[in-house]
Design a protein around this motif. Structure first.
Motif, PDB file in Angstrom:
ATOM      1  N   ASN A 330       0.874  -1.322   0.453  1.00 29.93           N
ATOM      2  CA  ASN A 330      -0.008   0.205   0.290  1.00 29.93           C
ATOM      3  C   ASN A 330       1.325   1.477   0.198  1.00 29.93           C
ATOM      4  O   ASN A 330       0.718   2.409  -0.566  1.00 29.93           O
ATOM      5  CB  ASN A 330      -0.604  -0.122   1.200  1.00 29.93           C
ATOM      6  CG  ASN A 330      -1.706  -0.224   1.248  1.00 29.93           C
ATOM      7  OD1 ASN A 330      -1.674  -1.475   0.227  1.00 29.93           O
ATOM      8  ND2 ASN A 330      -2.814  -1.697   2.196  1.00 29.93           N
ATOM      9  N   VAL A 331       1.911   1.243   0.872  1.00 28.32           N
ATOM     10  CA  VAL A 331       2.946   2.151   1.566  1.00 28.32           C
ATOM     11  C   VAL A 331       3.288   2.624  -0.817  1.00 28.32           C
ATOM     12  O   VAL A 331       3.782   3.981  -0.478  1.00 28.32           O
ATOM     13  CB  VAL A 331       3.676   1.974   2.021  1.00 28.32           C
ATOM     14  CG1 VAL A 331       4.950   3.319   1.770  1.00 28.32           C
ATOM     15  CG2 VAL A 331       2.846   2.082   3.425  1.00 28.32           C
ATOM     16  N   GLU A 334       1.560   4.060  -2.623  1.00 28.20           N
ATOM     17  CA  GLU A 334       1.014   5.394  -2.293  1.00 28.20           C
ATOM     18  C   GLU A 334       2.958   6.122  -2.911  1.00 28.20           C
ATOM     19  O   GLU A 334       2.203   7.943  -3.472  1.00 28.20           O
ATOM     20  CB  GLU A 334       0.306   5.633  -0.667  1.00 28.20           C
ATOM     21  CG  GLU A 334      -0.223   5.145  -0.759  1.00 28.20           C
ATOM     22  CD  GLU A 334      -1.706   5.803  -1.035  1.00 28.20           C
ATOM     23  OE1 GLU A 334      -1.649   7.179  -1.402  1.00 28.20           O
ATOM     24  OE2 GLU A 334      -2.920   5.090  -1.782  1.00 28.20           O
TER      25      GLU A 334
END
Length: 551
Positions: A330-331, A334
């Motif tokens: 997820n990071v 992002e």
């Protein structure tokens, strides 16, 4: 004899009387010779007198003949002058083949010298010894011999008494075997239980006593050890598995069922439960007669608890890894969006899409672009590693042409090579084999390996060689550099994640040590192999093997 006046009839009567007396005399002599007469009563001038005959030892002869020990009288040269019936019975030889024959053939060869010594010492008193005798059937039997000097008819002879030790030896062996069995049972690390034909416990090791915490002797096995065989897949110790477990029956073992290493649950009277490994089988005596069964019970409770703990910890670790991979993924996603914007706008600024740049501005923007690309590369590595760990890699099988692929990679790497003034060589065979694999992942592996070699090489060259390994049914690609090499103690850890981050290399060469980890995972994913050879200060060679076919 004056026969005048004697009639023929008188003469005939006298002859008949004489014949009768002769027959009586001969019968008396026979009885004396046979030892049936112990004494004679003779009427003389002094009245009746008793004369004892040598046959008075008849009682002793009967005693000797009736004894359960062999007895014999020998001459000095070892000839058997007399032997009782038991001597013949013990040596399995007819008496007529004993008396008058030497005793030496009845002594085992290994004990001949001992026997001769006994005979020699017999003159000094009774001598005794244990030795083996050889029977008429050729078998050996253990015997205990007692030898002494005796006088018969004023002639010195050798008296011999032999005791058969066969039964005693057998009893000793039985006792020794019993002691051995008892010793084994006492020292065994497992609980060992022996049951008779009725399923009663007749032997139990020390561990068996401790396991049931009571005296199990002469109790039914099923009563003392109510076992339930664990049949669930995990073999775990739980109330549910206990309820579902199949009851163990000693009767089934006695009927012929064999059990080897089956896990079972045992609940003792005090409520304590154990995980056991059970093995059981029948016991056979002489003549293959069934005499019972033996059961071994290995306490694996500690092992099962450790396995359960390890399993729980593994599940926790897997869950933590899954959460970490999810977080990293997820990071990374992002981070990629703003990074791509930074790189894109920096590219436009450097391309002077928004106006002319001054030298200082260009230098700063180039630094921004370079660091943003490095950061994007790191994010991509983290994203790839998280996908690998999460098992989310997809496979795109296709025909991979290694020749054009290698040339494409070399062309892409040229700016990096030129930047460090390194030369490069690519050696391809006349016919570069095609392989069936995931072209994108093969390219990523080769790009990472070549980039890694360029990164750690300051002088010299990079040489890539492609060779076919037909016998192994694949292709070998060697990436050799003249770089700094690897310390021997670092080689086993070279493919570990973040390994480089622990060393000084990070500060000098950058990166966090994920490139080779990703390479290792991708090679394994493609069913290939990779290893490295290196000498510190003298470069490294990464050897990659990829199979013809992905299978």
């Amino acid at each position: 004899m004056n026969t005048k006046g004697v009639t023929k009839k008188a003469l005939a009567e006298e002859v008949e009387t004489l014949r009768t007396r002769l027959a009586e005399a001969e019968e008396t002599l026979r009885a004396i010779r046979q030892g049936e007469v112990d004494a004679l009563i003779v009427n003389g001038k002094e009245g009746p007198r008793i004369f004892t005959l040598q046959g008075a030892d008849h009682t002793y002869r009967i005693l000797i003949e009736a004894m359960d020990e062999a007895a014999a009288v020998l001459s000095d040269d070892g000839t058997i002058l007399y032997a009782n019936r038991f001597f013949s019975k013990m040596l399995r030889v007819p008496l007529e083949k004993v008396i008058g024959h030497p005793i030496a053939p009845f002594i085992a060869p290994k004990d001949q010298a001992t026997f001769e010594a006994l005979l020699r010492e017999a003159g000094k008193g009774t001598r005794k010894g244990e030795m083996a005798l050889k029977t008429g059937e050729g078998n050996l039997l253990s015997a205990y011999l007692s030898v002494n000097r005796i006088e018969l008819d004023q002639v010195r002879r050798i008296g011999l008494v032999i005791t058969d030790l066969t039964e005693q030896k057998r009893n000793e062996e039985i006792v020794a075997a019993e002691k051995l069995a008892r010793s084994i049972l006492d020292q065994a690390a497992e609980a060992i239980v022996v049951c008779d034909e009725g399923g009663r416990i007749i032997r139990a090791s020390r561990m068996a006593h401790g396991l049931c915490d009571r005296n199990p002797m002469l109790q039914r096995f099923d009563t003392i050890f109510p076992l339930r065989l664990i049949s669930d897949e995990n073999g775990t110790l739980s109330e549910e598995s206990d309820a579902k477990g199949q009851p163990f029956s000693i009767s089934s073992v006695l009927e012929g069922e064999e059990i080897q290493g089956v896990e079972a649950r045992f609940t003792r009277e005090d409520g304590e439960t154990f995980n056991l490994l059970v093995s059981a089988g029948r016991l056979f005596g002489a003549g293959s007669r069934k005499i019972g069964c033996v059961v071994s019970l290995t306490n694996i409770s500690e092992r099962k608890r450790a396995e359960e703990l390890l399993k729980r910890k593994t599940q926790e670790a897997q869950e933590a890894s899954r959460l970490k991979s999810h977080f990293v993924s997820n990071v990374s996603h992002e981070l990629r969006t703003p990074l791509n914007s930074i790189i894109g706008y920096t590219y436009l600024l450097l391309d002077e899409a928004y106006g002319e740049l001054q030298r200082a501005q260009r230098a700063s923007l180039e630094a921004v672009s370079r660091n943003a690309k490095d950061l994007l590369h790191l994010v991509d590595d983290l994203l790839n590693l998280s996908r690998i760990e999460a098992g989310k890699l997809s496979l795109q099988l296709e025909t991979v042409r290694l020749g054009p692929l290698m040339e494409e990679i070399f062309t892409a790497a040229k700016p990096l090579l030129d930047e460090k003034a390194l030369s490069a060589e690519l050696h391809l065979p006349a016919e570069v084999p095609k392989i069936q694999s995931d072209g994108g992942k093969v390219k990523q592996i080769l790009v990472n390996l070549i980039s890694n070699s360029i990164k750690f090489t300051n002088n010299g060259k990079i040489v890539v060689t492609v060779e076919e390994r037909a016998r192994k049914e694949g292709v070998e690609i060697r990436i050799q550099d003249s770089g700094i090499g690897i310390h021997p103690e670092q080689l086993p850890k070279i493919f570990d994640a973040f390994h480089q981050a622990d060393g000084d290399l990070t500060r000098e060469y950058g990166g966090v040590g994920l490139g080779l980890t990703i390479v290792k995972e991708l090679v394994s994913y493609l069913h290939g192999e990779i290893h490295v050879q290196s000498k510190y200060g003298d470069g490294s060679t990464f050897i990659l093997f990829l199979p013809y076919q992905f299978s």
